[in-house]
Design an enzyme around this catalytic site. Sequence first.
Site, PDB file in Angstrom:
ATOM      1  N   HIS A 131       0.862  -1.183   0.000  1.00  0.00           N
ATOM      2  CA  HIS A 131       0.000   0.000   0.000  1.00  0.00           C
ATOM      3  C   HIS A 131       0.905   1.243   0.000  1.00  0.00           C
ATOM      4  O   HIS A 131       2.015   1.186   0.527  1.00  0.00           O
ATOM      5  CB  HIS A 131      -0.838  -0.047   1.282  1.00  0.00           C
ATOM      6  CG  HIS A 131      -1.903   0.983   1.397  1.00  0.00           C
ATOM      7  ND1 HIS A 131      -1.649   2.273   1.793  1.00  0.00           N
ATOM      8  CD2 HIS A 131      -3.236   0.915   1.183  1.00  0.00           C
ATOM      9  CE1 HIS A 131      -2.779   2.952   1.823  1.00  0.00           C
ATOM     10  NE2 HIS A 131      -3.764   2.159   1.457  1.00  0.00           N
ATOM     11  N   ASP A 208       3.037  -4.658   7.925  1.00  0.00           N
ATOM     12  CA  ASP A 208       1.817  -3.879   7.759  1.00  0.00           C
ATOM     13  C   ASP A 208       0.651  -4.844   7.939  1.00  0.00           C
ATOM     14  O   ASP A 208       0.368  -5.666   7.057  1.00  0.00           O
ATOM     15  CB  ASP A 208       1.811  -3.249   6.357  1.00  0.00           C
ATOM     16  CG  ASP A 208       0.519  -2.509   6.063  1.00  0.00           C
ATOM     17  OD1 ASP A 208      -0.442  -2.649   6.842  1.00  0.00           O
ATOM     18  OD2 ASP A 208       0.461  -1.807   5.037  1.00  0.00           O
ATOM     19  N   GLN A 211      -4.479  -5.165   6.840  1.00  0.00           N
ATOM     20  CA  GLN A 211      -5.474  -6.061   6.229  1.00  0.00           C
ATOM     21  C   GLN A 211      -5.433  -7.465   6.822  1.00  0.00           C
ATOM     22  O   GLN A 211      -6.223  -8.318   6.407  1.00  0.00           O
ATOM     23  CB  GLN A 211      -5.248  -6.158   4.713  1.00  0.00           C
ATOM     24  CG  GLN A 211      -5.460  -4.863   3.962  1.00  0.00           C
ATOM     25  CD  GLN A 211      -6.905  -4.380   3.969  1.00  0.00           C
ATOM     26  OE1 GLN A 211      -7.829  -5.105   4.344  1.00  0.00           O
ATOM     27  NE2 GLN A 211      -7.109  -3.151   3.564  1.00  0.00           N
ATOM     28  N   LYS A 234     -10.506  -0.609  10.411  1.00  0.00           N
ATOM     29  CA  LYS A 234     -10.700  -1.773   9.529  1.00  0.00           C
ATOM     30  C   LYS A 234     -11.078  -3.014  10.330  1.00  0.00           C
ATOM     31  O   LYS A 234     -11.273  -4.086   9.766  1.00  0.00           O
ATOM     32  CB  LYS A 234      -9.414  -2.050   8.744  1.00  0.00           C
ATOM     33  CG  LYS A 234      -9.079  -0.962   7.728  1.00  0.00           C
ATOM     34  CD  LYS A 234      -7.871  -1.343   6.926  1.00  0.00           C
ATOM     35  CE  LYS A 234      -7.236  -0.182   6.214  1.00  0.00           C
ATOM     36  NZ  LYS A 234      -7.946   0.247   5.015  1.00  0.00           N
ATOM     37  N   CYS A 378      -4.706   2.535  -3.650  1.00  0.00           N
ATOM     38  CA  CYS A 378      -3.411   2.967  -3.078  1.00  0.00           C
ATOM     39  C   CYS A 378      -2.316   1.940  -3.314  1.00  0.00           C
ATOM     40  O   CYS A 378      -1.433   1.744  -2.473  1.00  0.00           O
ATOM     41  CB  CYS A 378      -3.529   3.273  -1.582  1.00  0.00           C
ATOM     42  SG  CYS A 378      -4.606   4.648  -1.222  1.00  0.00           S
TER      43      CYS A 378
HETATM   44  N1  PMP Z   1      -1.789  -0.707   4.530  1.00  0.00           N
HETATM   45  C1  PMP Z   1      -2.747  -1.430   3.964  1.00  0.00           C
HETATM   46  C2  PMP Z   1      -2.436  -2.811   3.474  1.00  0.00           C
HETATM   47  C3  PMP Z   1      -4.030  -0.894   3.836  1.00  0.00           C
HETATM   48  O1  PMP Z   1      -4.985  -1.607   3.247  1.00  0.00           O
HETATM   49  C4  PMP Z   1      -4.280   0.406   4.325  1.00  0.00           C
HETATM   50  C5  PMP Z   1      -5.650   1.042   4.204  1.00  0.00           C
HETATM   51  N2  PMP Z   1      -6.263   0.879   2.969  1.00  0.00           N
HETATM   52  C6  PMP Z   1      -3.242   1.107   4.921  1.00  0.00           C
HETATM   53  C7  PMP Z   1      -2.007   0.520   5.017  1.00  0.00           C
HETATM   54  C8  PMP Z   1      -3.426   2.499   5.449  1.00  0.00           C
HETATM   55  O2  PMP Z   1      -4.295   2.487   6.533  1.00  0.00           O
HETATM   56  P1  PMP Z   1      -4.847   3.864   7.145  1.00  0.00           P
HETATM   57  O3  PMP Z   1      -5.396   4.637   5.992  1.00  0.00           O
HETATM   58  O4  PMP Z   1      -5.889   3.420   8.108  1.00  0.00           O
HETATM   59  O5  PMP Z   1      -3.696   4.536   7.803  1.00  0.00           O
END
Ligand code: PMP
Length: 431
Positions: A131, A208, A211, A234, A378
Site C-alpha cells: 500500500h 503492515d 489487512q 478496519k 493505493c
Molecule cells: N496498509 C494497507 C495494506 C491498507 O490496506 C491500508 C488502508 N487501505 C493502509 C495501510 C493504510 O491504513 P490507514 O489509511 O488506516 O492509515
Amino acid sequence: MKLAESTAALLPESIRDDFPILAQTVHGDKQLVFLDSAASSQRPRQVIDAIVRCYEHEYANVHRGIHVLSERATDGYELARRKAQEFLGAEHAHEVIFTAGTTASINTVARSWGDANVGAGDEILLTPMEHHSNLVPWFQLADRTGAVIKHLPMTDDGRLEVDRLGEFLTTKTKLFAFTAVSNTLGTVNPVAKLCRQARAAGVVTLVDAAQSAPHLPTDVRAWDCDFLALSGHKMCGPSGVGLLYGREALLDAMPPFLGGGSMINRVYDDHFTPADLPGKFEAGTPPIAPAIALGAAIDYLQSIGLDRIHAHEQALVAHAWERLSAIEGIRLLGPSPIEHGPDIRAGLVSFVLDRPHSHDIAQLLDNEGVAVRAGHHCTQPLHDRLGITASTRASFYLYNTLAEVDALAEALTTVRDRFKPTGRKRRPREA
Ligand code: PMP
C-alpha cells in the site's frame, strides 16, 4: 475449496444483527450489500455503545487529571492498551503505542527508527504489493538519507518469491517492510517465515497488518517481527486510532518523533528528557474514546474468534472465486484459492472486466445496492506490475453472506451483459 466443503465454516447470519448500519435499503428499495470493508469496516452495536458509554460516563483527558472522570478515562485507555497487547501477543503493554492508524504508525517508525538507523547506501527492502502508506514513508526516508529502495519480486499471480529473499537480504539491508495481507490481491504472505529469515540476516522487520489483523490471528512473538502497524477502523473499531507494536529494545533506543505534551519526562529552558514507553511516542492528547472503543472492538472480534472469522471469509472467497470466474471477460487478480488452497487468500477479490471501466462497474453495482471499491486502492506500483490502471475490489468481513456474494455475481453479470460487444459492425454514416 469447493462450496459444499466450505459452507460449514460460515458464521451464523445473526451476526448481522450486531451491525445496525447493514439493515438498510439504498437507492429506494435496494438492500445494501456492503462489500467495502477492506477500505473501512462497519462497527457492531457493542463498539458504538462503548463510544457512547465513554462520552456519557468516563470522558476526560487522560493521565493528568486528579479527578474521578480523568481516572476513569485513564483506566479505560490503559485497559484498551492491555487488550491490544493480548490481541497482538506482545510481551509488554508498553510495546503497544496508540497512533492515528497504520499510516501514522509506519511514519513514526520511518522518522524515529529510520532517521536514527538508516544512512546513505543502506537498503530498504519492500515488495511490489505494498500500500502507498508502506511505500511513501520509505521513499521519503531514502530521500532524506540517500538509502536505496529494493523490492522482493512476486509472481504474475501475486505471490512473493519467498525463495529469493536471501538474494535481497544483503549486508546493506537495514529494513524489510512488507504487508501481511495484500489489500488488492488478497494474498496472505508467510509472515513468520519472512521475519525469521530477515532476523537471521540481522535485518529489522516491519509488518503492515492493516489487512490481516481484522481477519486472521496476529502474534507478534510467533511471527518474531520488530514492528507491526494496524488501523482500528478496519477491524470494527473507530477511525482515528491505530496501533504500533515495537520490540521493547528498539522502541527504547529510538528518539521520539512528535514532540509536545505527554511525551516528556521533564522540560527545561532549552531541552527536554523524554518520557518512558509508551508515553514517549504518544505526544499530545491521544485518541481517548477511539482507543477505548478499539478495546471494545478487540473484545468483540475475540468473542467470535479470529480463526472463525478467517474461515468464514475463506468460504466467501471460495464461492466468489467460483461465481466470478464464470463471468465472461473477467480477470481475477491474485493467487487462485483453487490452485493454491484457501490459506493463500484473505477475504477480498479484485478483478478487471474487459468492459466497462472499473469506476463504471462500481457505479452500476452501487445502483443495485452493492458497495464495492474501484481504482488503484493505493497500490499504483502493483497495478503497473499487473499491467492495469485500475481494478474493482469486493471485500468481505464477518457480517457478509453467501447470498451477498451471489448478489455481487448477478449484478456483475448484468453489467457485463450490458456492455457486451454485439459483434454488429457500425454502418458508416451517410455523407
Ligand atoms: N496498509 C494497507 C495494506 C491498507 O490496506 C491500508 C488502508 N487501505 C493502509 C495501510 C493504510 O491504513 P490507514 O489509511 O488506516 O492509515
